[in-house]
Structure formats: C-alpha cells, structure tokens
Design a protein around this motif. Sequence first.
Motif, PDB file in Angstrom:
ATOM      1  N   UNK A 148       0.825  -1.212   0.000  1.00  0.00           N
ATOM      2  CA  UNK A 148       0.000   0.000   0.000  1.00  0.00           C
ATOM      3  C   UNK A 148       0.858   1.260   0.000  1.00  0.00           C
ATOM      4  N   UNK A 149       1.935   1.192  -0.786  1.00  0.00           N
ATOM      5  CA  UNK A 149       2.794   2.353  -0.970  1.00  0.00           C
ATOM      6  C   UNK A 149       3.879   2.519   0.075  1.00  0.00           C
ATOM      7  N   UNK A 150       3.833   1.759   1.165  1.00  0.00           N
ATOM      8  CA  UNK A 150       4.840   1.849   2.223  1.00  0.00           C
ATOM      9  C   UNK A 150       5.914   0.798   1.987  1.00  0.00           C
ATOM     10  N   UNK A 151       7.187   1.201   2.101  1.00  0.00           N
ATOM     11  CA  UNK A 151       8.266   0.251   1.849  1.00  0.00           C
ATOM     12  C   UNK A 151       8.311  -0.825   2.926  1.00  0.00           C
ATOM     13  N   UNK A 152       8.486  -2.065   2.513  1.00  0.00           N
ATOM     14  CA  UNK A 152       8.590  -3.204   3.423  1.00  0.00           C
ATOM     15  C   UNK A 152      10.040  -3.648   3.551  1.00  0.00           C
ATOM     16  N   UNK A 153      10.720  -3.799   2.435  1.00  0.00           N
ATOM     17  CA  UNK A 153      12.127  -4.181   2.449  1.00  0.00           C
ATOM     18  C   UNK A 153      12.753  -3.787   1.123  1.00  0.00           C
ATOM     19  N   UNK A 154      14.069  -3.773   1.073  1.00  0.00           N
ATOM     20  CA  UNK A 154      14.767  -3.354  -0.146  1.00  0.00           C
ATOM     21  C   UNK A 154      16.064  -4.133  -0.300  1.00  0.00           C
ATOM     22  N   UNK A 155      16.659  -4.021  -1.493  1.00  0.00           N
ATOM     23  CA  UNK A 155      17.955  -4.647  -1.741  1.00  0.00           C
ATOM     24  C   UNK A 155      17.912  -6.158  -1.822  1.00  0.00           C
ATOM     25  N   UNK A 156      16.785  -6.728  -2.279  1.00  0.00           N
ATOM     26  CA  UNK A 156      16.652  -8.181  -2.332  1.00  0.00           C
ATOM     27  C   UNK A 156      17.340  -8.730  -3.580  1.00  0.00           C
ATOM     28  N   UNK A 157      18.233  -9.679  -3.390  1.00  0.00           N
ATOM     29  CA  UNK A 157      18.857 -10.432  -4.481  1.00  0.00           C
ATOM     30  C   UNK A 157      18.551 -11.906  -4.260  1.00  0.00           C
ATOM     31  N   UNK A 158      17.937 -12.529  -5.255  1.00  0.00           N
ATOM     32  CA  UNK A 158      17.525 -13.917  -5.106  1.00  0.00           C
ATOM     33  C   UNK A 158      17.485 -14.599  -6.465  1.00  0.00           C
ATOM     34  N   UNK A 159      17.981 -15.825  -6.513  1.00  0.00           N
ATOM     35  CA  UNK A 159      17.898 -16.613  -7.732  1.00  0.00           C
ATOM     36  C   UNK A 159      17.441 -18.022  -7.388  1.00  0.00           C
ATOM     37  N   UNK A 160      16.394 -18.478  -8.059  1.00  0.00           N
ATOM     38  CA  UNK A 160      15.857 -19.823  -7.835  1.00  0.00           C
ATOM     39  C   UNK A 160      16.114 -20.654  -9.082  1.00  0.00           C
ATOM     40  N   UNK A 161      16.959 -21.658  -8.956  1.00  0.00           N
ATOM     41  CA  UNK A 161      17.284 -22.557 -10.054  1.00  0.00           C
ATOM     42  C   UNK A 161      16.419 -23.818  -9.974  1.00  0.00           C
ATOM     43  N   UNK A 162      16.218 -24.467 -11.111  1.00  0.00           N
ATOM     44  CA  UNK A 162      15.448 -25.697 -11.162  1.00  0.00           C
ATOM     45  C   UNK A 162      16.006 -26.723 -10.170  1.00  0.00           C
ATOM     46  N   UNK A 163      15.122 -27.304  -9.358  1.00  0.00           N
ATOM     47  CA  UNK A 163      15.513 -28.347  -8.408  1.00  0.00           C
ATOM     48  C   UNK A 163      15.988 -27.849  -7.061  1.00  0.00           C
ATOM     49  N   UNK A 164      16.120 -26.538  -6.882  1.00  0.00           N
ATOM     50  CA  UNK A 164      16.603 -26.026  -5.593  1.00  0.00           C
ATOM     51  C   UNK A 164      15.456 -25.895  -4.597  1.00  0.00           C
ATOM     52  N   UNK A 220       0.074 -10.487  -5.491  1.00  0.00           N
ATOM     53  CA  UNK A 220       0.541  -9.267  -4.843  1.00  0.00           C
ATOM     54  C   UNK A 220      -0.413  -8.103  -5.000  1.00  0.00           C
ATOM     55  N   UNK A 221      -0.958  -7.948  -6.196  1.00  0.00           N
ATOM     56  CA  UNK A 221      -1.805  -6.785  -6.468  1.00  0.00           C
ATOM     57  C   UNK A 221      -3.021  -6.740  -5.558  1.00  0.00           C
ATOM     58  N   UNK A 222      -3.674  -7.899  -5.371  1.00  0.00           N
ATOM     59  CA  UNK A 222      -4.864  -7.917  -4.517  1.00  0.00           C
ATOM     60  C   UNK A 222      -4.533  -7.688  -3.052  1.00  0.00           C
ATOM     61  N   UNK A 223      -3.253  -7.821  -2.686  1.00  0.00           N
ATOM     62  CA  UNK A 223      -2.822  -7.592  -1.301  1.00  0.00           C
ATOM     63  C   UNK A 223      -2.144  -6.228  -1.143  1.00  0.00           C
ATOM     64  N   UNK A 224      -2.194  -5.402  -2.191  1.00  0.00           N
ATOM     65  CA  UNK A 224      -1.573  -4.075  -2.125  1.00  0.00           C
ATOM     66  C   UNK A 224      -0.066  -4.106  -2.226  1.00  0.00           C
ATOM     67  N   UNK A 225       0.479  -5.175  -2.815  1.00  0.00           N
ATOM     68  CA  UNK A 225       1.933  -5.335  -2.893  1.00  0.00           C
ATOM     69  C   UNK A 225       2.424  -4.919  -4.275  1.00  0.00           C
ATOM     70  N   UNK A 226       3.431  -4.064  -4.288  1.00  0.00           N
ATOM     71  CA  UNK A 226       4.103  -3.677  -5.532  1.00  0.00           C
ATOM     72  C   UNK A 226       5.604  -3.829  -5.328  1.00  0.00           C
TER      73      UNK A 226
END
Length: 493
Positions: free
Chosen positions: A310-326, A349-355
């Motif tokens: 809803x426009x308020x920051x929750x977290x930042x700087x996320x780096x994540x990679x999901x490979x097949x089988x992990x 996300x949209x229905x929960x106000x997440x962007x």
Amino acid sequence: MPLIDIKDLSFGYDGSETDLFENIDIRIDTSWRLALAGRNGRGKTTFLKLLRGELPYKGTITGVPKTALFPSSEDYDIEDWRVRKELNILGADPDIMYRSPDTLSGGERTKLMLSQLFAMEGVYPLIDEPTNHLDRHGREVVARYLSTKEGFILISHDREFLDRCTDHTLVITRTGIELVAASYSSWWENNEQRMASEHARNDQLRKEIDSIESAMKKNASWAGKAESFKNRSNAPSKVAEDHFRRAYEAKKASKLMSLSKNLQNRSEKKIEEKRSLLRDEEKSQKLKLTGSEHHSRTYVRLKDVSLFRWGEIVCSGIDLEIQRGSKISLEGYNGCGKSTLIKLLAGIGEECGITAAGDIYIAPMLKISYVGQDTSSLTGSLYDIAVSRGCDKTQFSTILIKMGFTKEMLYRDIDTLSLGQKKFVMIAMSLCEKADLYLWDEPLNYIDVYMREEIERLVKDSNITMLFVEHDARFASTVADGEIDLGENKIKS
C-alpha cells in the motif's frame, strides 16, 4: 507441588463414534515442565479443558491446582510491575502492556500473554500452541524463557521448541496415553524403533494368518468331499453286495467331517489369537510429491528489488535466484517481508496491495503452487474446493485420507474443520498440482508432529523446486539446500 491424579478417565464428544479417552490412569507432578503431544484431533486441547473442569467426563481427576490458560481473553488482576518484569526477561518492550491489542503484532501479543501468565502467583499454566505467531528468533527467546520456569503443561508441534523447554513428555497415542521422563525427541526415537519392531511383528502375524486361512480353504475342500461320500452312501442300493462298501464310505465320510470341523474350530481360534496380537501402528501413510519440470533452468531472478505494501516500503535490496531443483528457505524476523515476497511471486501481490521495484525475472509460463498462512479464503465443501482449484477429486481425497481424514469428513463444510485440518486441505491441494515452483508460506502451522515428519520426508526426497518460509528449524535445516535471510539479505548454501 501437588500431584494431579487421574483415574479411569473416559471422555467422548456427543455424536462421535469413539471416545477420545478411555479408562485412562495417570499421575502428573505439577513441578514438571510437561510437553503434551499427539496427532491433530487426538484431544490435546480437550485434555486441558478436562483438567480445568470445563467438560463432563467419567472417572476422577483430583489434585488440580488453580489453572491459567494461554491463549486467553481473560483480564487478570496482576500488578503491573510483575508483568513488566516478565516482559523484560522476554526482551519485549514493557510499554506494550498499555497499548491496544489491535496494534500489537502476533509475536508481541504472545509475549504479553505469557508475561501475564507467569506474573500471576499460585497458578498452574496450561499453554496451548504459543509458537504460531513467532519467528525463529522469537521461538528461541520463548523457549529459553520457559526453560527457566517450573511447572506447566505445554502443547506445541515444534519439535525443537519442545525439546528446549520441557523435561517430561505426555503423548496421546491411538490406543491411550504414554508418559516418559524425557524430551519429545527421545520419546519419538524410541517410538520409531518400537513401531519398526511392531511393524515387522505384525507382518509375521499376518503371514501366519494367511497360512492358516489357506489351510482352512483346503479343509473346506475335504469337508465337501466328505459330504459327497456321505450323500452317496445314503443313496438307495440296488445291489446287495454294495451294502458293505457304502457302509465303509459312510464311516470314512463321518470321520473326515469330524476332522474337518475340529480343524476349522482350531484354525478359527488360532486366527483370533493372532489377530488379538496385532497392534495399532501409529504411522503416517506415505505421501508423494511430483512436480513438473519447466524448460528454463532459472525460474526466478531478483536483483536489487524493493517491496511495498500500500505504498509503504517493506524491504529493499533483495537479491535472489531460484534454479530448477533447488529448495530455498526464506528466513528473517517477523515483518521483514518474507510473506510479502512469497505473495508477489505467487501472483497475488496486487490484490494484497503489494508492488515491487527493481530487476525481476520470472520464467514465462511458470506453473506455481501456493500455500499461504491464511485459510479464511477456503469456503464450501472439500470437494467444491478441490474442483475450484482443478484438483483430481480421487487424488485429493486419497491424500486427505492418508493425512488422517475419514471418508465422512470429505463431505463436510470447511468451516467445521479445525485449523490444522484446514491446513491439511491446503497442502493436499498443492500436492495435487504438478507445479514447476512450489511457494509455501509457513505450511506447518497447526500441523501435528507426525505429519510434519512425513511432509519433511516427501519434500526432501522429491526433485521439486521450492521457496518456503517455515519457523520450524528442524524442517528448514533438513529440507533446504540453500537459504536467504531477508532481514540481512544474505544468501547461504
């Protein structure tokens, strides 16, 4: 501390085919830090209600001191300084005791209620599932706190949590109650060895029963021949010289029939003796989890992503990679954005106000199966729910029965089920979906330890790809081949 003395206790709910407790005899020292464990629906919460005198029962329960329950909506008259002292021990802000309950997080409410519970004098605490709203750090804090206290009964499905703060274990099994002066894990290991021995013993008994039943079939064949001889011997004879031969056959037939009846009676007695030795095996049915395999090797890649609600920051700087089988465990303190990220990737996300902002890649046509924390979206009958998710009804019902549901329960409305049973329904739907990526957000909340062990096994042994949030430390350490701490955004392998 007094002893709670339970003699010949029997109890069952009206309309139930079987009693939850039958002729129970047990003594509980109220100085013990007692873990109360057992499968969903076995009567753990009911047992606490019986101790509190809230339900009618047969038998006697004596020696129960004044009790106080967690969670509770009661307003206790407790001196503020006592509550503040307990909150300080728990590392919580003492000022939360003056705030409106609506403004408190789940973890803050848990710590406040526990502080009030142990701030009271002369009460016996009965604690029912205190970990459901605690992150892993919160569970460690509460476990350390409870390990310093004396005299309580604790219900929890978190195995490590129970081990850290209890010294005795009371387990409600299929056939009764077992009490041991040991941790839950010690009981579990001994029980697994005993179940393996009983399983082998039961297999041998079943083979012996099959052998006896096979002999009975042969015996029935002899009896048929004897009856045939007898009928022939009783037939009118036109030839006088046949008289002696037919008399001989009749005598032989009578002996065969007598032998047959004796063998039949002995065999039936042996079968009953063997069946009486068969024991109920407290064992979960084996589940299977088969995912699909997307053509892309990389399913998800996030670089320097920020999440907003809803426009308020929750977290930042996320780096994540999901490979097949992990299989990746998403960790971090309450409120750091774990569920927010899961919902974003699940496409809700949209229905929960997440962007989100940043570099986000999700493989095209990626099929995702999502299990969330909230079960309130489930409405209608179980079969209606299965159809709405495109699940095969036969597979769906088979999985639920393996999870302990009865056939009658499959026709119930979801509102009649417990929270643990509702979570089973969500997991069953996910197991029916052959997905490329499974996103599970605290799937084990309200799930009993037996099914936790089985879900842990099936995820570990499968070749699926999964990103999950789970505060049960044993599950996460066993299943995950990598983890990311969203609070610190550090990737480990």
